[in-house]
Design a protein around this motif. Structure first.
Motif, short mmCIF file in Angstrom:
data_model
loop_
_atom_site.label_atom_id
_atom_site.label_comp_id
_atom_site.label_asym_id
_atom_site.label_seq_id
_atom_site.Cartn_x
_atom_site.Cartn_y
_atom_site.Cartn_z
N LEU A 93 0.84 -1.20 0.00
CA LEU A 93 0.00 0.00 0.00
C LEU A 93 0.87 1.25 0.00
O LEU A 93 1.92 1.28 0.65
N ALA A 94 0.42 2.27 -0.72
CA ALA A 94 1.18 3.52 -0.82
C ALA A 94 0.68 4.52 0.22
O ALA A 94 -0.51 4.55 0.58
N LEU A 95 1.61 5.35 0.70
CA LEU A 95 1.33 6.38 1.70
C LEU A 95 1.76 7.73 1.15
O LEU A 95 2.79 7.84 0.50
N GLU A 96 0.95 8.74 1.46
CA GLU A 96 1.30 10.08 0.98
C GLU A 96 0.56 11.13 1.79
O GLU A 96 -0.68 11.06 1.93
N GLY A 97 1.30 12.09 2.34
CA GLY A 97 0.68 13.23 3.01
C GLY A 97 -0.23 12.86 4.16
O GLY A 97 -1.26 13.52 4.38
N GLY A 98 0.15 11.84 4.93
CA GLY A 98 -0.66 11.43 6.07
C GLY A 98 -1.82 10.53 5.72
O GLY A 98 -2.66 10.25 6.59
N ARG A 99 -1.86 10.04 4.48
CA ARG A 99 -2.99 9.25 4.03
C ARG A 99 -2.52 7.98 3.33
O ARG A 99 -1.42 7.91 2.78
N MET A 100 -3.38 6.97 3.34
CA MET A 100 -3.14 5.71 2.66
C MET A 100 -3.93 5.73 1.35
O MET A 100 -5.12 6.04 1.34
N ILE A 101 -3.25 5.40 0.25
CA ILE A 101 -3.87 5.45 -1.07
C ILE A 101 -4.67 4.17 -1.31
O ILE A 101 -4.17 3.06 -1.09
N VAL A 102 -5.89 4.32 -1.79
CA VAL A 102 -6.76 3.17 -2.06
C VAL A 102 -6.29 2.48 -3.35
O VAL A 102 -6.20 3.13 -4.39
N PRO A 103 -5.99 1.19 -3.31
CA PRO A 103 -5.55 0.49 -4.52
C PRO A 103 -6.64 0.49 -5.60
O PRO A 103 -7.83 0.48 -5.29
N THR A 104 -6.21 0.47 -6.84
CA THR A 104 -7.16 0.47 -7.96
C THR A 104 -7.19 -0.86 -8.69
O THR A 104 -7.96 -1.03 -9.64
N ARG A 105 -6.37 -1.83 -8.27
CA ARG A 105 -6.39 -3.14 -8.89
C ARG A 105 -7.72 -3.84 -8.60
O ARG A 105 -8.36 -3.57 -7.58
N PRO A 106 -8.16 -4.76 -9.45
CA PRO A 106 -9.45 -5.45 -9.22
C PRO A 106 -9.47 -6.19 -7.88
O PRO A 106 -8.46 -6.75 -7.44
N GLY A 107 -10.63 -6.19 -7.25
CA GLY A 107 -10.81 -6.87 -5.98
C GLY A 107 -10.03 -6.20 -4.87
O GLY A 107 -9.90 -4.97 -4.82
N LEU A 108 -9.49 -7.00 -3.97
CA LEU A 108 -8.61 -6.47 -2.94
C LEU A 108 -7.29 -6.00 -3.54
O LEU A 108 -6.55 -5.24 -2.92
N GLY A 109 -6.98 -6.50 -4.73
CA GLY A 109 -5.70 -6.17 -5.35
C GLY A 109 -4.54 -6.90 -4.72
O GLY A 109 -3.42 -6.40 -4.73
N LEU A 110 -4.79 -8.09 -4.18
CA LEU A 110 -3.77 -8.84 -3.46
C LEU A 110 -3.54 -10.21 -4.08
O LEU A 110 -4.50 -10.86 -4.54
N THR A 111 -2.30 -10.66 -4.06
CA THR A 111 -1.95 -12.03 -4.42
C THR A 111 -1.02 -12.57 -3.36
O THR A 111 -0.19 -11.84 -2.80
N LEU A 112 -1.16 -13.86 -3.04
CA LEU A 112 -0.33 -14.47 -2.01
C LEU A 112 1.12 -14.55 -2.46
O LEU A 112 1.42 -14.92 -3.59
N SER A 113 2.02 -14.22 -1.57
CA SER A 113 3.44 -14.28 -1.86
C SER A 113 3.95 -15.72 -1.74
O SER A 113 3.32 -16.59 -1.12
#
Length: 378
Positions: free
Chosen positions: A341-361
């Motif tokens: 997840l990206a951080l900027e200016g005191g805020r967390m950026i909402v991902p734009t990838r489909p779904g949760l936007g997560l894949t297992l490592s």
């Protein structure tokens, strides 16, 4: 796919043990109620639909309960085979009734959370939308605060470094653990961080349920001087009346809710005015479906929602809340996923990838201790 032929054909469950870099202590450890935390038990659910599309979900427990959560999930999973993955509320009810005698909270509900999150992830992926957009986002970033740098095992000089490092990374607020047997030590740490960061930085404290009512009121009055965003879990997590009395007596807002594992428990706090900030945890409350019910109740009551832990999931849910929320920054779960997840200016950026936007490592798969797979009859 034509109506009526869309079904869940495969479910995979994984019991993952995530080791922490160093033992973690909060007030529950210093008061002798718990041992330092060294690992987190993760329940991962992968659901595959008849067209080959899939969804990823997870739940978790800390210190104890991982094997029990996995065992319950393994027992109820067959109830979803052959069901329509789009009918998520129906799926939730089927799972709840499949394990109804185990109760309507605790591990029984937390196990359901992994399935529910996977189904929402599947639905959003199919739509080609992030989960936040599927739910209907109000914002593309959410104010956030760090907790992981403020635990009680951390020496004061390191605590100050952690706070400054978090701010430099783009995190907005800092939360400190309190609730030690010697309240003077809590006061010293909070005062030092406030002095180092200045009056404008959002600062929260969390007592992890370790005060009784008189102590909470006394400490709450002392902490008024630090202009805190909130005092979190000052009392036992089920003491709605006690939290309500504190909320009425103090200028500093009261936050709680992370340990509640049902919509009904949250409603009890809401109706008794037991919180100014409500802190539901989607995996603990049974997934996204019940979380949205809690959020709707909180909105009508005029409360701000600040989801607990699991930022990889809660960033999407927070983006869909009408009233400006907070998201808790914890990097502990990051090794499970390939994405960050990206951080900027005191805020967390909402991902734009489909779904949760997560894949297992690959690391997450290396930490799997047990797997169960269920396939619908051909």
């Amino acid at each position: 796919m034509p109506h009526g032929t869309d079904t869940i054909r495969r479910i995979r469950l994984h019991a993952v043990t995530l080791p922490l870099a160093s033992p973690i202590s909060d007030a529950k450890v210093l008061t002798g109620r718990q041992r330092p935390m060294t690992e987190i038990a993760i329940l991962v659910c992968e659901i595959e639909a008849g067209d080959g599309s899939g969804g990823l979900g997870f739940s978790y427990v800390k210190r104890a309960g991982g094997p029990g959560q996995f065992a319950h999930a393994r027992e109820i999973a067959p109830a979803l085979l052959g069901e329509d993955p789009s009918d998520i509320a129906k799926a939730w009810d089927r799972l709840a009734w499949a394990g109804a005698s185990a109760g309507r909270g605790g591990l029984a509900v937390q196990a359901i959370g992994a399935f529910d999150v996977a189904l929402w992830d599947l639905k959003a992926r199919r739509a080609g939308l992030s989960l936040a957009k599927l739910l209907g986002a109000h914002r593309d970033s959410v104010r956030c605060y760090n907790t992981s740098g403020g635990f009680l095992h951390t020496p004061l000089d390191e605590l100050l470094v952690n706070a400054e490092r978090s701010r430099a990374r783009g995190i907005g607020g800092i939360k400190l653990k309190v609730g030690q047997p010697d309240g003077a030590l809590d006061l010293k740490r909070v005062a030092a961080v406030r002095e180092r960061l200045g009056d404008e930085v959002p600062l929260m404290v969390d007592a992890n349920q370790q005060w009784d009512r008189p102590t909470a009121l006394r400490m709450g009055r002392i902490f008024e001087a630090f202009d805190l965003v909130w005092i979190e879990e000052p009392l036992d997590c089920l003491d709605a009346a006690g939290h309500a009395a504190l909320a009425a007596a103090l200028d500093t807002p009261i936050a709680t809710g992370e340990m509640l594992t049902s919509v009904a428990e949250h409603w009890d706090f809401i109706r008794q005015n037991g919180a100014d900030y409500l802190m539901p945890d989607a995996p603990r409350v049974g997934g996204i479906t019940p979380f949205l019910k809690v959020a709707a109740l909180a909105e009508f009551a005029g409360l701000t929602v600040a989801p607990h832990f699991a930022m990889e999931l809660h960033i999407h849910l927070a983006a869909a809340l009408q009233r400006e929320p907070w998201v808790e920054h914890f990097e502990w779960l990051e090794p499970l996923f390939n994405e960050r997840l990206a951080l900027e200016g005191g805020r967390m950026i909402v991902p734009t990838r489909p779904g949760l936007g997560l894949t297992l490592s690959d690391q997450a798969r290396a930490w799997i201790r047990e797997t169960a797979e269920f396939v619908a009859p051909a």
